[in-house]
Design a protein around this motif. Structure first.
Motif, PDB file in Angstrom:
ATOM      1  N   SER A   1       0.779   4.187  -2.870  1.00 64.33           N
ATOM      2  CA  SER A   1       0.782   5.950  -2.367  1.00 64.33           C
ATOM      3  C   SER A   1       1.884   6.496  -2.941  1.00 64.33           C
ATOM      4  CB  SER A   1       0.728   5.918  -0.726  1.00 64.33           C
ATOM      5  OG  SER A   1      -0.243   5.386  -0.228  1.00 64.33           O
TER       6      SER A   1
ATOM      7  N   ASN B   1      -2.934  -0.562   5.595  1.00 61.50           N
ATOM      8  CA  ASN B   1      -2.275   0.678   5.620  1.00 61.50           C
ATOM      9  C   ASN B   1      -1.331   0.632   6.875  1.00 61.50           C
ATOM     10  OD1 ASN B   1      -3.130   1.746   3.472  1.00 61.50           O
ATOM     11  ND2 ASN B   1      -4.722   2.689   4.293  1.00 61.50           N
ATOM     12  N   LYS B   2      -0.025   1.102   6.609  1.00 57.29           N
ATOM     13  CA  LYS B   2       1.020   1.205   7.694  1.00 57.29           C
ATOM     14  C   LYS B   2       0.953   2.631   8.443  1.00 57.29           C
ATOM     15  CE  LYS B   2       2.334  -3.088   7.107  1.00 57.29           C
ATOM     16  NZ  LYS B   2       2.056  -3.975   8.361  1.00 57.29           N
TER      17      LYS B   2
ATOM     18  N   PRO C   1       2.113   6.077   8.779  1.00 57.25           N
ATOM     19  CA  PRO C   1       2.584   6.981   7.717  1.00 57.25           C
ATOM     20  C   PRO C   1       4.186   7.555   8.172  1.00 57.25           C
ATOM     21  CG  PRO C   1       0.583   8.112   8.272  1.00 57.25           C
ATOM     22  CD  PRO C   1       0.829   6.636   9.218  1.00 57.25           C
TER      23      PRO C   1
ATOM     24  N   PRO D   1      -1.186   7.307   3.948  1.00 61.09           N
ATOM     25  CA  PRO D   1      -1.927   6.040   3.765  1.00 61.09           C
ATOM     26  C   PRO D   1      -2.767   5.994   2.403  1.00 61.09           C
ATOM     27  CG  PRO D   1      -2.660   6.928   5.821  1.00 61.09           C
ATOM     28  CD  PRO D   1      -1.586   8.064   5.137  1.00 61.09           C
TER      29      PRO D   1
ATOM     30  N   THR E   1       0.826  -1.295   0.109  1.00 62.08           N
ATOM     31  CA  THR E   1       0.015  -0.086   0.134  1.00 62.08           C
ATOM     32  C   THR E   1       1.070   1.439   0.024  1.00 62.08           C
ATOM     33  OG1 THR E   1      -0.141  -0.129   2.534  1.00 62.08           O
ATOM     34  CG2 THR E   1      -1.934  -1.075   0.874  1.00 62.08           C
ATOM     35  N   GLU E   2       2.035   1.441   0.432  1.00 59.04           N
ATOM     36  CA  GLU E   2       2.992   2.323   0.486  1.00 59.04           C
ATOM     37  C   GLU E   2       3.562   2.700  -0.773  1.00 59.04           C
ATOM     38  OE1 GLU E   2       5.145   2.422   4.867  1.00 59.04           O
ATOM     39  OE2 GLU E   2       5.832   0.860   3.483  1.00 59.04           O
TER      40      GLU E   2
END
Length: 161
Positions: free
Chosen positions: A39, A76-77, A79, A68, A35-36
């Motif tokens: 982004s 999501n991790k 930020p 995120p 997911t990073e």
């Protein structure tokens, strides 16, 4: 590494060039989650207040804000989490010895895609004093004026008779 061999640039840390003298530049991979990366593809990253450090023979970056992913949920991790940078062991040891010296720090200068991989350009930097910043700004202003004058002269904007 020249700008022509880099892939798509995601983000640049312009503040680093204002606050530091960049002595050397290194390329490092970065350990990210899916997911990073998504982004990053949409350009949602901020390098402004980030820095790198060596701990236990590994290189980490702190303060890099990757927003995120909008369509992500539980994956999501955080930020601002600390992310590991991937370099050869000898380079990490060399950078660690430089940062132990007085006045040197590691700053991420840019983030870019190299193929499908995300790379970080890390600079070995020395801090600038206020008068250094003023001197650099004066030199940049002089270069802008020279370029402006040469453009005007090449257009035939002046008549010397």
């Amino acid at each position: 590494m020249s700008d022509k061999t880099k892939g798509k640039i995601i983000a640049q840390n312009k503040k680093a060039y204002h606050d530091y003298f960049v002595d050397e530049k290194y390329e490092a991979g970065i350990e990210l989650f899916g997911t990073e990366v998504k982004s990053l593809r949409s350009g949602q990253v901020n390098l402004k207040d980030s820095y790198c450090y060596v701990e236990d023979g590994q290189l980490f970056v702190r303060g890099m804000h990757i927003s995120p992913y909008e369509k992500g949920n539980i994956f999501n991790k955080d930020p601002l989490r600390v992310r590991r940078l991937l370099m050869h062991k000898k380079e990490i040891i060399k950078l660690g010895s430089y940062t132990d010296q007085k006045g040197y720090t590691l700053v991420p200068l840019s983030l870019y895609f190299s193929g499908s991989n995300v790379k970080v350009e890390v600079g070995l930097c020395r801090g600038k004093k206020l008068w250094d910043k003023r001197d650099t700004e004066a030199k940049n202003q002089a270069m802008r004026e020279i370029e402006r004058e040469t453009r005007n002269r090449s257009k035939g904007g002046y008549d010397f008779d």
